[in-house]
Design an enzyme around this catalytic site. Structure first.
Site, short mmCIF file in Angstrom:
data_model
loop_
_atom_site.label_atom_id
_atom_site.label_comp_id
_atom_site.label_asym_id
_atom_site.label_seq_id
_atom_site.Cartn_x
_atom_site.Cartn_y
_atom_site.Cartn_z
CE LYS A 213 -1.87 12.71 -5.94
NZ LYS A 213 -0.77 13.69 -5.75
CB CYS B 43 -3.24 19.60 -4.79
SG CYS B 43 -4.33 20.87 -4.15
CG ASP B 44 -0.38 15.24 -9.13
OD1 ASP B 44 0.05 14.44 -8.27
OD2 ASP B 44 0.16 15.40 -10.24
CB SER B 45 2.60 20.01 -8.66
OG SER B 45 1.81 20.80 -7.80
N GLY C 272 -2.95 20.82 -10.50
CA GLY C 272 -4.38 20.54 -10.58
C GLY C 272 -5.00 20.62 -9.19
#
Length: 225
Positions: A70, A87-89, A124
């Site tokens: 991203k 960000c990624d969850s 992340g």
């Protein structure tokens, strides 16, 4: 001696490569006003390509992989002197990775598995310094253990009917309607919302950026109270 006033405009502008209102709100609550540019990353394709190349990925690695994808996507489309944050969850439960549920049925089944148990929410974070003389690109994953309450089928169905679980990784929030169903957390609670402020501060420091370089005096809108 009175403290120095915060500048109206921060020394370093953060670009958030995420459409998440919760991530933006978390940053704003800490004094950081990000510019939002939503990435165009195909998450399923990105994970599939990485798995084919490297083999089965750990849940924390998947979160970091998507955060980096991203950030890189948005960094390739901005021209300003900025720092891009992706960000990624994902939720890890029984070693399996869970993002947003596909539909209400999946959300109900997810909650029936989660209730009375614990999972790990991995987020992340990836930074890309696009400023002249910058150039840093780095990231890390924050992980927080979430203990879910023992809730009834009726509560699950009523919660899913609100639509909230369909919009977030893991099918729950801690800062919204789902907060009543979270018994406890071990680790950074901001991370469960989707962005770890302590980890972000550390990544900025590694890139040579002080925390208050990204903090400015926010001009509060009517939605901020």
């Amino acid at each position: 001696m009175p403290p120095s006033p915060l500048p109206d405009v921060p020394a370093v502008q953060i670009v958030l490569a995420s459409a998440s209102p919760a991530r933006r709100s978390t940053l704003r609550s800490a004094g950081v006003e990000p510019v939002v540019h939503v990435s165009e990353v195909d998450e399923d394709l990105t994970v599939a390509e990485a798995t084919e190349r490297y083999g089965l990925l750990e849940p924390a690695d998947i979160a970091l992989l998507l955060a980096r994808a991203k950030a890189e996507d948005v960094a390739g489309r901005v021209d300003d002197e900025v720092v891009v944050l992706g960000c990624d969850s994902v939720l890890e439960l029984d070693g399996e990775v869970h993002g947003k549920p596909a539909d209400a049925e999946e959300a109900v089944l997810r909650w029936q598995r989660m209730r009375g148990r614990s999972g790990v929410l991995h987020t992340g974070h990836w930074l890309i310094d696009e400023r002249q003389g910058g150039g840093a690109t780095l990231g890390a994953t924050a992980s927080t253990t979430v203990h879910f309450a023992e809730i009834s089928d009726g509560e699950i169905e009523a919660y899913v009917a609100t639509g909230e679980p369909l919009t977030v990784a893991g099918a729950f929030t801690i800062d919204g309607l789902g907060g009543a169903f979270i018994q406890a957390v071990e680790g950074d609670h901001h991370n469960v919302v989707g962005l770890s402020l302590p980890l972000l501060r550390e990544l900025l420091a590694d890139a040579g950026i002080e925390w208050f370089d990204v903090v400015g005096s926010l001009r509060r809108g009517p939605d901020c109270g």
